[in-house]
Structure formats: structure tokens, C-alpha cells
Design a protein around this motif. Structure first.
Motif, PDB file in Angstrom:
ATOM      1  N   MET A   1       0.846  -1.371   0.076  1.00 40.79           N
ATOM      2  CA  MET A   1      -0.018  -0.192  -0.088  1.00 40.79           C
ATOM      3  C   MET A   1       0.768   1.062   0.005  1.00 40.79           C
ATOM      4  SD  MET A   1      -3.160   0.883   2.794  1.00 40.79           S
ATOM      5  CE  MET A   1      -4.018   2.366   2.281  1.00 40.79           C
ATOM      6  N   SER A   2       0.671   2.318  -0.877  1.00 42.73           N
ATOM      7  CA  SER A   2       1.364   3.347  -0.897  1.00 42.73           C
ATOM      8  C   SER A   2       1.374   4.310   0.263  1.00 42.73           C
ATOM      9  CB  SER A   2       0.740   4.313  -1.929  1.00 42.73           C
ATOM     10  OG  SER A   2       0.695   3.685  -3.250  1.00 42.73           O
ATOM     11  N   ARG A   3       2.307   5.079   0.598  1.00 40.83           N
ATOM     12  CA  ARG A   3       2.299   5.935   1.632  1.00 40.83           C
ATOM     13  C   ARG A   3       2.673   7.409   1.003  1.00 40.83           C
ATOM     14  NH1 ARG A   3       4.866   1.357   2.080  1.00 40.83           N
ATOM     15  NH2 ARG A   3       7.039   2.194   1.512  1.00 40.83           N
ATOM     16  N   ARG A   4       2.070   8.383   1.612  1.00 39.21           N
ATOM     17  CA  ARG A   4       2.200   9.553   1.377  1.00 39.21           C
ATOM     18  C   ARG A   4       2.420  10.324   2.316  1.00 39.21           C
ATOM     19  NH1 ARG A   4      -2.479  12.419  -1.939  1.00 39.21           N
ATOM     20  NH2 ARG A   4      -2.903  14.003  -0.320  1.00 39.21           N
ATOM     21  N   TYR A   5       3.782  11.520   2.143  1.00 41.91           N
ATOM     22  CA  TYR A   5       3.986  12.243   3.284  1.00 41.91           C
ATOM     23  C   TYR A   5       4.087  13.701   2.819  1.00 41.91           C
ATOM     24  CZ  TYR A   5       6.286   7.950   5.032  1.00 41.91           C
ATOM     25  OH  TYR A   5       6.480   6.719   5.364  1.00 41.91           O
ATOM     26  N   ASP A   6       3.670  14.489   4.053  1.00 45.97           N
ATOM     27  CA  ASP A   6       3.241  15.955   3.618  1.00 45.97           C
ATOM     28  C   ASP A   6       4.589  16.731   4.314  1.00 45.97           C
ATOM     29  OD1 ASP A   6       2.869  18.400   3.899  1.00 45.97           O
ATOM     30  OD2 ASP A   6       1.047  18.419   5.494  1.00 45.97           O
ATOM     31  N   CYS A   7       5.311  17.084   3.196  1.00 48.88           N
ATOM     32  CA  CYS A   7       6.802  17.435   3.329  1.00 48.88           C
ATOM     33  C   CYS A   7       6.902  18.810   3.696  1.00 48.88           C
ATOM     34  CB  CYS A   7       7.717  17.219   1.926  1.00 48.88           C
ATOM     35  SG  CYS A   7       7.833  15.233   2.006  1.00 48.88           S
ATOM     36  N   SER A   8       5.679  19.515   3.916  1.00 47.70           N
ATOM     37  CA  SER A   8       5.593  20.823   4.515  1.00 47.70           C
ATOM     38  C   SER A   8       6.042  20.892   5.949  1.00 47.70           C
ATOM     39  CB  SER A   8       4.568  21.474   4.172  1.00 47.70           C
ATOM     40  OG  SER A   8       3.178  20.844   4.984  1.00 47.70           O
ATOM     41  N   GLU A   9       5.696  19.477   6.735  1.00 45.85           N
ATOM     42  CA  GLU A   9       6.066  19.425   8.039  1.00 45.85           C
ATOM     43  C   GLU A   9       7.420  18.725   8.235  1.00 45.85           C
ATOM     44  OE1 GLU A   9       4.039  20.413  10.511  1.00 45.85           O
ATOM     45  OE2 GLU A   9       2.608  21.016   9.202  1.00 45.85           O
ATOM     46  N   PRO A  10       8.384  19.479   8.984  1.00 43.86           N
ATOM     47  CA  PRO A  10       9.690  18.939   9.151  1.00 43.86           C
ATOM     48  C   PRO A  10       9.642  17.537   9.548  1.00 43.86           C
ATOM     49  CG  PRO A  10       9.531  20.975  10.150  1.00 43.86           C
ATOM     50  CD  PRO A  10       8.035  20.865   9.744  1.00 43.86           C
ATOM     51  N   LEU A  11       8.914  16.943  10.370  1.00 46.04           N
ATOM     52  CA  LEU A  11       9.207  15.737  10.937  1.00 46.04           C
ATOM     53  C   LEU A  11       8.687  14.651   9.706  1.00 46.04           C
ATOM     54  CD1 LEU A  11       9.771  13.642  12.883  1.00 46.04           C
ATOM     55  CD2 LEU A  11       7.307  13.776  14.129  1.00 46.04           C
ATOM     56  N   GLY A  16       9.858  10.862   5.319  1.00 43.47           N
ATOM     57  CA  GLY A  16       9.308  10.800   3.883  1.00 43.47           C
ATOM     58  C   GLY A  16      10.512  10.464   3.064  1.00 43.47           C
ATOM     59  N   ILE A  17      11.438  11.337   3.322  1.00 40.51           N
ATOM     60  CA  ILE A  17      12.769  11.158   2.742  1.00 40.51           C
ATOM     61  C   ILE A  17      13.542   9.757   2.962  1.00 40.51           C
ATOM     62  CG2 ILE A  17      15.179  11.786   2.321  1.00 40.51           C
ATOM     63  CD1 ILE A  17      14.091  14.636   2.475  1.00 40.51           C
ATOM     64  N   ALA A  18      13.450   9.414   4.398  1.00 40.84           N
ATOM     65  CA  ALA A  18      14.100   8.074   4.612  1.00 40.84           C
ATOM     66  C   ALA A  18      13.263   7.011   3.966  1.00 40.84           C
ATOM     67  CB  ALA A  18      14.184   8.083   6.205  1.00 40.84           C
ATOM     68  N   ASP A  19      12.004   6.893   4.122  1.00 42.84           N
ATOM     69  CA  ASP A  19      11.105   6.079   3.459  1.00 42.84           C
ATOM     70  C   ASP A  19      11.491   5.716   2.153  1.00 42.84           C
ATOM     71  OD1 ASP A  19       9.350   3.994   3.254  1.00 42.84           O
ATOM     72  OD2 ASP A  19       7.599   5.017   3.812  1.00 42.84           O
ATOM     73  N   ALA A  20      11.419   6.974   1.275  1.00 47.20           N
ATOM     74  CA  ALA A  20      11.695   6.924   0.069  1.00 47.20           C
ATOM     75  C   ALA A  20      12.904   6.111  -0.510  1.00 47.20           C
ATOM     76  CB  ALA A  20      11.550   8.256  -0.802  1.00 47.20           C
ATOM     77  N   VAL A  21      14.186   6.830   0.265  1.00 45.16           N
ATOM     78  CA  VAL A  21      15.415   6.329   0.112  1.00 45.16           C
ATOM     79  C   VAL A  21      15.334   4.650   0.156  1.00 45.16           C
ATOM     80  CG1 VAL A  21      17.754   5.906   1.070  1.00 45.16           C
ATOM     81  CG2 VAL A  21      16.719   8.177   0.633  1.00 45.16           C
ATOM     82  N   SER A  22      14.847   4.257   1.281  1.00 43.38           N
ATOM     83  CA  SER A  22      14.720   2.709   1.375  1.00 43.38           C
ATOM     84  C   SER A  22      13.834   2.224   0.427  1.00 43.38           C
ATOM     85  CB  SER A  22      13.917   2.225   2.932  1.00 43.38           C
ATOM     86  OG  SER A  22      14.586   2.882   3.846  1.00 43.38           O
ATOM     87  N   LEU A 170       6.061  11.919  -2.017  1.00 44.42           N
ATOM     88  CA  LEU A 170       6.660  12.965  -1.298  1.00 44.42           C
ATOM     89  C   LEU A 170       5.966  14.241  -1.605  1.00 44.42           C
ATOM     90  CD1 LEU A 170      10.336  12.232  -1.487  1.00 44.42           C
ATOM     91  CD2 LEU A 170       8.992  11.483   0.571  1.00 44.42           C
ATOM     92  N   ASP A 171       5.051  14.601  -0.845  1.00 39.73           N
ATOM     93  CA  ASP A 171       4.231  15.806  -1.277  1.00 39.73           C
ATOM     94  C   ASP A 171       4.770  17.003  -0.681  1.00 39.73           C
ATOM     95  OD1 ASP A 171       2.118  17.559  -1.564  1.00 39.73           O
ATOM     96  OD2 ASP A 171       0.670  16.458  -0.634  1.00 39.73           O
ATOM     97  N   ASP A 172       5.165  17.907  -1.512  1.00 46.06           N
ATOM     98  CA  ASP A 172       5.919  19.290  -1.069  1.00 46.06           C
ATOM     99  C   ASP A 172       5.023  20.275  -1.925  1.00 46.06           C
ATOM    100  OD1 ASP A 172       7.701  20.477   0.246  1.00 46.06           O
ATOM    101  OD2 ASP A 172       8.725  21.025  -1.610  1.00 46.06           O
ATOM    102  N   GLY A 173       3.399  20.022  -1.925  1.00 44.57           N
ATOM    103  CA  GLY A 173       2.963  21.233  -2.696  1.00 44.57           C
ATOM    104  C   GLY A 173       2.994  21.271  -4.210  1.00 44.57           C
TER     105      GLY A 173
END
Length: 269
Positions: A1-11, A16-22, A170-173
Motif C-alpha cells: 500500500m502506498s504511503r504519502r508524506y506531507d513534506c511541508s512538516e519537518p518531521l 518521507g525522505i528516509a522511507d523513499a530512500v529505502s 513525497l508531497d511538497d505542494g
């Protein structure tokens, strides 16, 4: 299942970046923002991942994906020769909306599709994308949409089109620009404009001095729906035997560490 991260929030951004790298290291697909439109990416040196990228878009090997890099040094490691004007173009427009087509480094074992020995490379002007690329190394990246559909300017639009074929979004707007990158072929003696885009032909001529274009040798207009898609088809030229843009995706030999090349180089294009 897909995972989406709101990258406007620092945490969320960090997670999100760590998950994407993996995910990339496992050979899975991710969607990332760029300075043009959102892209769908895979490890450029994992053939099965590149195949999955093409399948997700509904494209064949005849339209290989360009490669995004996080540094100039990483780009230099992927090409055989930048030609007379390549470094000048990189110095002027990278990071930015310029894709260059070069002869690929023959010592690298990869399979981006029917590239005819070339690779199309770009370094995007987007901090999140660069952070990801410095961790993953070069990625095969195409616009995040089904072939024939409009390119996605948001992560939500990308997810609507690509669904669970992508592991991480990775959602960055909204993306910064809906103009595709300009594409310049450096495989010949004289640079050739394959696609007019965000960087004008006039600006490119200021740097190169000389630049062949459709007026010199007409070539078909590229489809407007894919940001990177299509240096491959555009690069084919019966008169000059220009190869199509490659979509890199095979592991380099031990002597060529693509990940380290990307991490060690400064963001200086």
C-alpha cells in the motif's frame, strides 16, 4: 500500500525522505517533486525497477526515462564526454530546467531502455529532490502521469493516476512550473535543441554560440504531456543517426560507485 508524506512538516519530511530512500534501494517506485512537474522515479541501476517505472506509466522501452542527479560530479560519472559545450551549459543552467543528452559511460552496466548508447541527464532546482538524490544516487525519473495524460503538478494528482504502483509519495505542494525542461543533444559536433522548454532557445544560444534547431533540420514536436519523457524519440535523427535518450537502470561495476559520486559532489550546477 502506498504511503504519502506531507513534506511541508519537518518531521514528515524527514520520515518521507528516509522511507523513499529505502524504497528506491528495494527497487520500488517513488513520486517526488521537481522544479518542473512531479516525477516518478526508480533506481537507475536496477533494471527491474526501471521496467516497473515504464509499466506504471504505460510506456515501452522505446521511450526510455532521463536520469536525475544530485550533483554535477554524479552526472560526469555517467557520461563518456560532455562535448565542447556541455560544461558551459551545466555551469550556467544547473541546477535547473535543462536536460542534456550525452554519450553514456560505457563502463557502466545499466538498462534504461532503447537508448542507443546515450543518457539524458538533469539536475533539478528543488531542494527536496536534491536531498533525496544525494542519498539514492542517480534515479531514472519521468513525469508522474500515465502516458498520454497530463503531467501531475501535485502529489495528489500523481497518486490519482499511478495509485499503488508507487510505494512512496513525497508531497511538497504544487510544483513550481508546468513547463518541461529544455532538452539539448550534445552527442554531435554542434549542440542541437531537441525540445524547447523552460529555458529559451535564445538563452541557450547565448551560452553555446551555435545551436541547431527545428529550423535547421525539422524534427517532430514532442508530446506536451510528459516532462522528461522524450528525449529518446526526439534524439532519433536519420541524418545524424542520433540515439534516443536513455533511461539508466543497471548496476555499475565495483570501480564506479554511483552513490558515492552523487553524495560527494557539491550542489553546484
Amino acid at each position: 500500500m502506498s504511503r504519502r508524506y506531507d513534506c511541508s512538516e519537518p518531521l514528515e519530511r524527514t520520515k518521507g525522505i528516509a522511507d523513499a530512500v529505502s524504497a528506491v534501494r528495494r527497487g520500488e517506485l517513488v513520486v517526488l517533486p521537481t522544479d518542473t512537474v512531479y516525477g516518478i522515479g526508480a533506481d537507475a541501476f536496477t533494471p527491474s525497477a526501471v521496467t516497473a517505472l515504464l509499466d506504471a506509466k504505460g510506456r515501452g522501452r522505446d521511450m526510455p526515462s532521463p536520469v536525475l542527479v544530485g550533483s554535477v560530479r554524479a552526472a560526469q560519472a555517467l557520461v563518456d564526454d560532455l562535448g565542447t559545450y556541455g560544461q558551459d551549459l551545466i555551469d550556467e543552467f544547473w541546477p535547473g530546467a535543462l536536460t542534456i543528452v550525452c554519450r553514456a559511460n560505457t563502463t557502466l552496466a545499466w538498462d534504461l531502455g532503447d537508448t542507443k548508447g546515450t543518457v539524458a541527464i538533469r539536475m533539478p532546482l528543488h531542494q527536496l529532490a536534491l536531498e533525496l538524490l544525494k542519498e539514492t544516487g542517480p534515479m531514472a525519473v519521468s513525469s508522474a502521469n500515465r502516458s498520454g495524460a497530463a503531467p501531475s503538478r501535485t502529489a495528489e494528482e500523481a497518486e490519482t493516476q499511478l495509485g499503488d504502483s508507487v510505494s512512496v509519495y513525497l508531497d511538497d505542494g504544487p510544483s513550481g512550473d508546468d513547463m518541461p525542461s529544455s532538452i539539448v543533444d550534445l552527442t554531435g559536433a554542434v549542440p542541437r535543441l531537441l525540445r524547447a522548454g523552460a529555458i529559451s532557445e535564445e538563452r541557450l544560444r547565448e551560452v553555446c554560440g551555435v545551436l541547431l534547431s527545428d529550423e535547421d533540420d525539422p524534427t517532430p514536436e514532442p508530446p506536451a504531456d510528459d516532462d522528461h519523457k522524450d528525449a529518446a524519440k526526439l534524439a532519433e535523427d536519420p541524418q545524424n543517426a542520433r540515439p534516443p535518450l536513455p533511461e539508466t537502470d543497471a548496476k555499475p561495476p565495483a570501480s564506479a560507485d554511483h552513490t558515492n559520486a552523487d553524495k560527494d559532489a557539491p550542489t553546484d550546477r
